[in-house]
Scaffold this motif. Structure first.
Motif, PDB file in Angstrom:
ATOM      1  N   HIS A   1      35.034  55.662  30.001  1.00  0.00           N
ATOM      2  CA  HIS A   1      35.244  54.246  30.342  1.00  0.00           C
ATOM      3  C   HIS A   1      34.452  53.373  29.370  1.00  0.00           C
ATOM      4  N   PRO A   2      35.054  52.305  28.843  1.00  0.00           N
ATOM      5  CA  PRO A   2      34.378  51.516  27.805  1.00  0.00           C
ATOM      6  C   PRO A   2      33.117  50.799  28.281  1.00  0.00           C
ATOM      7  N   LEU A   3      32.943  50.595  29.583  1.00  0.00           N
ATOM      8  CA  LEU A   3      31.746  49.915  30.076  1.00  0.00           C
ATOM      9  C   LEU A   3      30.643  50.883  30.508  1.00  0.00           C
ATOM     10  N   LEU A   4      30.938  52.170  30.566  1.00  0.00           N
ATOM     11  CA  LEU A   4      29.912  53.138  30.946  1.00  0.00           C
ATOM     12  C   LEU A   4      28.818  53.164  29.885  1.00  0.00           C
TER      13      LEU A   4
ATOM     14  N   ARG B   1      50.790  56.286  40.205  1.00  0.00           N
ATOM     15  CA  ARG B   1      51.849  55.266  40.092  1.00  0.00           C
ATOM     16  C   ARG B   1      51.230  53.872  39.995  1.00  0.00           C
ATOM     17  N   SER B   2      50.184  53.776  39.204  1.00  0.00           N
ATOM     18  CA  SER B   2      49.385  52.558  39.138  1.00  0.00           C
ATOM     19  C   SER B   2      50.107  51.451  38.382  1.00  0.00           C
ATOM     20  N   ARG B   3      49.895  50.217  38.847  1.00  0.00           N
ATOM     21  CA  ARG B   3      50.394  49.038  38.140  1.00  0.00           C
ATOM     22  C   ARG B   3      49.343  47.940  38.224  1.00  0.00           C
ATOM     23  N   SER B   4      49.282  47.129  37.191  1.00  0.00           N
ATOM     24  CA  SER B   4      48.505  45.893  37.221  1.00  0.00           C
ATOM     25  C   SER B   4      49.502  44.744  37.130  1.00  0.00           C
ATOM     26  N   LEU B   5      49.430  43.836  38.094  1.00  0.00           N
ATOM     27  CA  LEU B   5      50.379  42.738  38.188  1.00  0.00           C
ATOM     28  C   LEU B   5      49.686  41.408  37.944  1.00  0.00           C
ATOM     29  N   VAL B   6      50.439  40.454  37.438  1.00  0.00           N
ATOM     30  CA  VAL B   6      49.945  39.087  37.327  1.00  0.00           C
ATOM     31  C   VAL B   6      50.943  38.150  37.986  1.00  0.00           C
ATOM     32  N   ALA B   7      50.402  37.104  38.596  1.00  0.00           N
ATOM     33  CA  ALA B   7      51.217  35.997  39.083  1.00  0.00           C
ATOM     34  C   ALA B   7      51.069  34.865  38.083  1.00  0.00           C
ATOM     35  N   GLU B   8      52.187  34.363  37.629  1.00  0.00           N
ATOM     36  CA  GLU B   8      52.205  33.387  36.551  1.00  0.00           C
ATOM     37  C   GLU B   8      52.882  32.102  37.041  1.00  0.00           C
ATOM     38  N   GLU B   9      52.236  30.972  36.782  1.00  0.00           N
ATOM     39  CA  GLU B   9      52.816  29.681  37.130  1.00  0.00           C
ATOM     40  C   GLU B   9      52.987  28.872  35.855  1.00  0.00           C
ATOM     41  N   ASP B  10      54.230  28.632  35.505  1.00  0.00           N
ATOM     42  CA  ASP B  10      54.545  27.883  34.284  1.00  0.00           C
ATOM     43  C   ASP B  10      53.798  28.427  33.064  1.00  0.00           C
ATOM     44  N   GLY B  11      53.798  29.751  32.944  1.00  0.00           N
ATOM     45  CA  GLY B  11      53.199  30.401  31.791  1.00  0.00           C
ATOM     46  C   GLY B  11      51.719  30.669  31.879  1.00  0.00           C
ATOM     47  N   GLU B  12      51.074  30.245  32.969  1.00  0.00           N
ATOM     48  CA  GLU B  12      49.629  30.459  33.124  1.00  0.00           C
ATOM     49  C   GLU B  12      49.362  31.507  34.202  1.00  0.00           C
ATOM     50  N   VAL B  13      48.527  32.493  33.888  1.00  0.00           N
ATOM     51  CA  VAL B  13      48.160  33.520  34.859  1.00  0.00           C
ATOM     52  C   VAL B  13      47.198  32.927  35.882  1.00  0.00           C
ATOM     53  N   ILE B  14      47.596  32.970  37.156  1.00  0.00           N
ATOM     54  CA  ILE B  14      46.752  32.404  38.218  1.00  0.00           C
ATOM     55  C   ILE B  14      46.388  33.430  39.284  1.00  0.00           C
ATOM     56  N   GLY B  15      47.012  34.609  39.246  1.00  0.00           N
ATOM     57  CA  GLY B  15      46.712  35.634  40.241  1.00  0.00           C
ATOM     58  C   GLY B  15      46.882  37.023  39.655  1.00  0.00           C
ATOM     59  N   THR B  16      46.255  38.007  40.290  1.00  0.00           N
ATOM     60  CA  THR B  16      46.262  39.379  39.781  1.00  0.00           C
ATOM     61  C   THR B  16      46.340  40.376  40.930  1.00  0.00           C
ATOM     62  N   ALA B  17      46.803  41.567  40.625  1.00  0.00           N
ATOM     63  CA  ALA B  17      46.784  42.663  41.600  1.00  0.00           C
ATOM     64  C   ALA B  17      46.671  43.985  40.855  1.00  0.00           C
ATOM     65  N   GLN B  18      45.885  44.892  41.405  1.00  0.00           N
ATOM     66  CA  GLN B  18      45.834  46.272  40.938  1.00  0.00           C
ATOM     67  C   GLN B  18      46.264  47.142  42.104  1.00  0.00           C
ATOM     68  N   ILE B  19      47.268  47.979  41.880  1.00  0.00           N
ATOM     69  CA  ILE B  19      47.877  48.732  42.970  1.00  0.00           C
ATOM     70  C   ILE B  19      48.111  50.166  42.545  1.00  0.00           C
TER      71      ILE B  19
ATOM     72  N   GLY C   1      38.009  46.974  29.797  1.00  0.00           N
ATOM     73  CA  GLY C   1      37.982  47.699  31.054  1.00  0.00           C
ATOM     74  C   GLY C   1      39.306  47.628  31.792  1.00  0.00           C
ATOM     75  N   VAL C   2      39.948  46.474  31.765  1.00  0.00           N
ATOM     76  CA  VAL C   2      41.242  46.306  32.424  1.00  0.00           C
ATOM     77  C   VAL C   2      42.285  47.226  31.804  1.00  0.00           C
TER      78      VAL C   2
ATOM     79  N   ALA D   1      43.243  39.215  28.539  1.00  0.00           N
ATOM     80  CA  ALA D   1      42.103  38.313  28.676  1.00  0.00           C
ATOM     81  C   ALA D   1      42.293  37.377  29.867  1.00  0.00           C
ATOM     82  N   ALA D   2      43.525  36.912  30.092  1.00  0.00           N
ATOM     83  CA  ALA D   2      43.798  36.035  31.234  1.00  0.00           C
ATOM     84  C   ALA D   2      43.608  36.781  32.545  1.00  0.00           C
ATOM     85  N   PHE D   3      44.037  38.030  32.604  1.00  0.00           N
ATOM     86  CA  PHE D   3      43.841  38.857  33.798  1.00  0.00           C
ATOM     87  C   PHE D   3      42.348  38.992  34.103  1.00  0.00           C
ATOM     88  N   ALA D   4      41.564  39.368  33.071  1.00  0.00           N
ATOM     89  CA  ALA D   4      40.121  39.546  33.257  1.00  0.00           C
ATOM     90  C   ALA D   4      39.459  38.235  33.675  1.00  0.00           C
ATOM     91  N   HIS D   5      39.919  37.125  33.119  1.00  0.00           N
ATOM     92  CA  HIS D   5      39.331  35.816  33.443  1.00  0.00           C
ATOM     93  C   HIS D   5      39.555  35.461  34.910  1.00  0.00           C
TER      94      HIS D   5
END
Length: 308
Positions: A208-211, A49-67, A36-37, A17-21
């Protein structure tokens, strides 16, 4: 305060949910839901070789990447990384750390050319340049106020053409796969894509769940899908993922007919906002969307970095 990067935990509802937000805050022109995520992460082909990444600051997700690698391209070594940080949490180091982590993973998987989409703003473009990415083509995000728009009236299909929905092909989606594969091959882009794996397409796209198959309009000619306008939905929002026509049937207005029909039915179903996107040089589709009442709301620019 310390920023760290880690993999998204798909089995943790709060993490997803934090990633989607964060994605929604950075890119409100695209439908982002936890379902969807997770679907994208779980069902993308293993060769990506897909990954979804999050950047976390003091326990809070503030950034994301899909690679990942562009596994369905005939040219090896191509990869993508799309990094987005919460607009209220910029300049905390999250973006740079996500890029470095993504590049390390992708180069380790054999990537030699990295593609990344960046919002068209001075700070975003400067960030991409600092990391060695060169500007290429651009694309528009477009929006239509579906609750108040004066949609063009519907018209009768040409002789021999029948309109139905993707739900009509629920028992045998292969004709939809074949239509999607041909239209995607002609879509403007930096990377050539070949849809050849039907089972992967079923997992990634058809399930896909949103289709929204009931709002995806299909123009059928001689019993075969010839054009379509693919609808994704989330709450009150409706998004067109693809509108296209097979080569042999182009020039008959079938794509315009399919999209107009889908928009009318979306409004009748209670959807109030319509979203879509187009390359800036895709004149025919931009003309259709302008005719339908869409307005440009943002621009994104594709960048590339070649390695080695």
């Amino acid at each position: 305060m310390t920023v760290l990067v880690r993999d998204l935990r798909p089995d943790d509802p709060a993490d997803v949910a934090a990633f989607a937000h964060v994605r929604h805050r950075a890119l409100p022109f695209i439908l982002w839901t936890p379902e969807g995520v997770v679907h994208r992460l779980v069902h993308t082909h293993p060769d990506a070789r897909s990954r979804s990444l999050v950047a976390e600051e003091d326990g809070e997700v503030i950034g994301t990447a899909q690679i990942g690698l562009v596994h369905d391209s005939p040219e090896p070594g191509q990869a993508f990384l799309n990094v987005y940080v919460d607009p209220q949490r910029l300049r905390h180091g999250a973006g740079g750390l996500l890029v470095r982590t993504a590049e390390e993973h992708l180069t380790g998987e054999g990537a030699t050319k990295l593609y990344s989409w960046v919002l068209d703003g001075p700070a975003n473009l400067a960030f991409a340049a600092r990391h060695g990415y060169e500007r290429r083509r651009a694309a528009y995000f477009l929006r239509l106020d579906l609750s108040n728009a004066a949609l063009p009236p519907l018209w009768s299909p040409p002789p021999g053409v029948e309109l139905c929905t993707a739900a009509h092909f629920a028992d045998d989606p292969r004709p939809m796969f074949e239509l999607d594969a041909e239209t995607v091959a002609d879509e403007p882009g930096d990377v050539d894509i070949e849809f050849t794996d039907y089972e992967t397409w079923l997992a990634e796209t058809w399930r896909h769940p949103l289709l929204n198959r009931e709002l995806t309009t299909v123009a059928v000619v001689d019993g075969r899908p010839a054009a379509f306008s693919v609808a994704y939905t989330d709450g009150t929002r409706y998004s067109t993922a693809m509108t296209g026509t097979v080569r042999a049937q182009r020039g008959r207005g079938l794509a315009k007919l399919a999209k107009t029909d889908s928009l009318h039915r979306a409004r009748a179903a209670g959807y109030t906002e319509a979203l879509t996107g187009n390359d800036t040089d895709n004149g025919p589709m931009l003309a259709i969307n302008k005719w339908l009442g869409y307005e440009i709301c943002a621009t994104e620019v594709c960048h590339v970095r070649e390695l080695g």
